[in-house]
Design a protein around this motif. Structure first.
Motif, PDB file in Angstrom:
ATOM      1  N   LYS A  99       8.101   7.038  -5.463  1.00  0.00           N
ATOM      2  CA  LYS A  99       7.924   5.632  -4.554  1.00  0.00           C
ATOM      3  C   LYS A  99       7.037   5.694  -3.284  1.00  0.00           C
ATOM      4  CE  LYS A  99       9.745   2.563  -7.562  1.00  0.00           C
ATOM      5  NZ  LYS A  99       8.709   1.817  -8.344  1.00  0.00           N
ATOM      6  N   GLY A 100       6.073   5.376  -3.503  1.00  0.00           N
ATOM      7  CA  GLY A 100       5.039   5.797  -1.491  1.00  0.00           C
ATOM      8  C   GLY A 100       4.066   6.607  -2.246  1.00  0.00           C
ATOM      9  N   LEU A 122       0.104  -0.321  -7.462  1.00  0.00           N
ATOM     10  CA  LEU A 122       0.364  -1.804  -5.626  1.00  0.00           C
ATOM     11  C   LEU A 122       1.989  -1.557  -5.875  1.00  0.00           C
ATOM     12  CD1 LEU A 122      -2.309  -4.130  -6.906  1.00  0.00           C
ATOM     13  CD2 LEU A 122      -2.172  -2.216  -4.517  1.00  0.00           C
ATOM     14  N   SER A 135       4.089   0.483  -6.702  1.00  0.00           N
ATOM     15  CA  SER A 135       5.184   2.086  -6.235  1.00  0.00           C
ATOM     16  C   SER A 135       4.303   2.640  -5.047  1.00  0.00           C
ATOM     17  CB  SER A 135       4.939   2.867  -7.753  1.00  0.00           C
ATOM     18  OG  SER A 135       2.888   3.321  -7.598  1.00  0.00           O
ATOM     19  N   GLY A 136       3.227   1.741  -4.476  1.00  0.00           N
ATOM     20  CA  GLY A 136       2.992   2.229  -3.162  1.00  0.00           C
ATOM     21  C   GLY A 136       1.554   3.266  -2.908  1.00  0.00           C
ATOM     22  N   ARG A 191      -3.630   0.375  -2.442  1.00  0.00           N
ATOM     23  CA  ARG A 191      -3.075  -0.414  -1.745  1.00  0.00           C
ATOM     24  C   ARG A 191      -4.383  -1.290  -1.539  1.00  0.00           C
ATOM     25  NH1 ARG A 191      -3.544   2.378   4.506  1.00  0.00           N
ATOM     26  NH2 ARG A 191      -6.063   2.912   4.480  1.00  0.00           N
TER      27      ARG A 191
END
Length: 334
Positions: free
Chosen positions: A50-51, A94, A96-97, A100
Motif C-alpha cells: 500500500k502506498g 488511487l 492503493s496510494g 494521486r
C-alpha cells in the motif's frame, strides 16, 4: 451505413467485445494445501503493498533538458469497454496510494495490453517525455540481476508448487535459467534460408547484427560466398577496408602470404578483403575502428565484455579490448 442513413432507414450500431465471465478463484483454490501453512507463517512476504515505497538514498526523478516546456499528449481513442477498464485500474491505483490526483501540465496517454490470463495491463506512453529527458548514466540491469531481485508478489499473481516459473521471457527451473521457448518459436521454426533473400528475411525476424553467427550456422552448402557478402553490415566499410589494404604495408604483406599459401593460421581472402578466423581483419590503426565500435555499442550501450563479444563475431584487429574499453569509458551515455 451513410447510405442507409440518407435513405431514412433505422438501424442499430453495436460494439461487440469478449468478456471473461468466470469469477476470480479463491486464494485457497489456487494454492496447494501443502503450501498454505508455509505462506501463513510468512504472510508478510505476499502482502499487497500500500502506498509508495520508503524513501531511498537515490529516489526516482525525471531530469529534463533545460528550456523544454511541459509535454502534454492527447489521450488515444478507446473502445467503451477499454475506457471502463482504464477507469477501474486508475481507481485501484488511487485507492492503493500509488498515484494521486494531479493538475500538472504534463500528460501522457495510456493504453491497455492483454496479459496471458486474459486481463489487462495499463501501460503509459512516455515517448514524448523521453525525448526531453536527460538520459540516466546508470545502465539497464541484466536479466540475471532482475532475477536475483525477484521477491515479494501478490498471491493471485503467483504459481505455487510449480517445477518451473516463467519471468521476463525466461524460464526458471531447478537446473537454472533458460530462454522461454514460446518467445523464440518464430525464430526456431523459421524455414532454413536457401538464398540471400531468404537469409535477409531471417535476419529481419530475429533482430540485428548479433544474430549473424546463428544465421551463418544455418546456411546450406554452396552459400559461402553469398553469405559473406552480407557479413559486413555497412557497405561503405567494405570500400574503406579495401583502400586500407592497398595502402597499408602490413596488410599488403599478409595479402601476399595468403595468395602464396604461406600465411600461418586461418587466413582467407574474399572479395578483396582479408579474413582471420572468418572475421574481417582490420589494421590496428584502421580509420573505421571507432565507427564500428560506435555502431555496435551505440545501439545497446552494453558493457565492455558484451560489446567485445558482438564485434568479435564479425571483425578482428589487434588491441580490440583496449579500443572498446576506451570508447565506453568516454561514452556520454554510459
Amino acid at each position: 451505413m451513410e447510405q442507409l442513413v440518407r435513405k431514412g432507414r433505422d438501424g442499430i450500431l453495436l460494439q461487440l467485445f469478449s468478456i471473461n465471465a468466470s469469477q476470480p478463484k479463491q486464494l485457497e483454490s489456487i494454492i496447494p494445501r501443502e503450501v498454505q501453512p508455509l505462506l501463513q507463517k510468512y504472510h508478510e512476504v505476499i502482502v499487497v503493498p500500500k502506498g509508495l515505497p520508503p524513501t531511498c538514498s537515490h529516489d526516482h526523478r525525471i531530469p529534463l533538458i533545460p528550456g523544454k516546456g511541459p509535454v502534454s499528449v492527447r489521450p488515444y481513442k478507446y473502445p467503451h469497454f477499454q475506457k471502463s477498464e482504464i477507469e477501474r485500474l486508475v481507481n485501484e491505483l488511487l485507492a492503493s496510494g500509488v498515484i494521486r490526483v494531479s493538475n500538472s501540465p504534463y500528460s501522457s496517454p495510456v493504453l491497455l495490453v492483454k496479459k496471458h490470463d486474459g486481463s489487462w495491463r495499463m501501460c503509459i506512453d512516455h515517448r514524448e517525455l523521453n525525448k526531453i529527458t536527460i538520459k540516466d548514466k546508470f545502465p539497464i540491469p541484466f536479466i540475471d540481476e532482475l532475477l536475483d531481485d525477484l521477491h515479494g508478489a501478490k498471491p493471485e499473481k503467483c504459481a505455487f508448487g510449480q517445477t518451473e516459473v516463467k519471468y521476463l521471457g525466461h524460464v526458471i527451473f531447478h537446473e537454472g535459467v533458460a530462454v522461454d521457448p514460446e518467445k523464440i518459436s518464430a525464430m526456431v521454426d523459421w524455414p532454413k534460408p536457401k538464398n540471400v533473400k531468404a537469409l535477409r528475411g531471417f535476419l529481419g525476424v530475429t533482430g540485428k547484427d548479433n544474430v549473424v553467427a546463428d544465421a551463418l550456422s544455418r546456411r546450406e552448402e554452396g552459400m559461402q560466398g553469398e553469405v559473406l557478402a552480407l557479413f559486413l553490415p555497412i557497405p561503405n566499410w567494405t570500400t574503406t577496408l579495401k583502400e586500407e589494404i592497398e595502402s597499408n604495408s602490413t596488410l599488403q604483406q599478409i595479402l601476399k602470404n595468403i595468395s602464396k599459401g604461406e600465411a600461418m593460421g586461418p587466413w582467407k581472402l574474399h572479395n578483396g578483403l582479408i579474413f582471420f578466423k572468418d572475421r574481417s581483419y582490420l589494421a590496428k590503426d584502421s580509420s573505421v575502428i571507432e565507427e564500428i565500435i560506435n555502431q555496435f555499442h551505440g545501439s545497446t550501450h552494453e558493457g565492455v565484455q558484451k560489446t567485445l563479444h558482438r564485434i568479435q563475431s564479425t571483425f578482428y584487429w589487434q588491441g580490440m579490448r583496449k579500443h572498446i574499453k576506451e570508447h565506453i569509458r568516454s561514452c556520454e551515455v554510459c
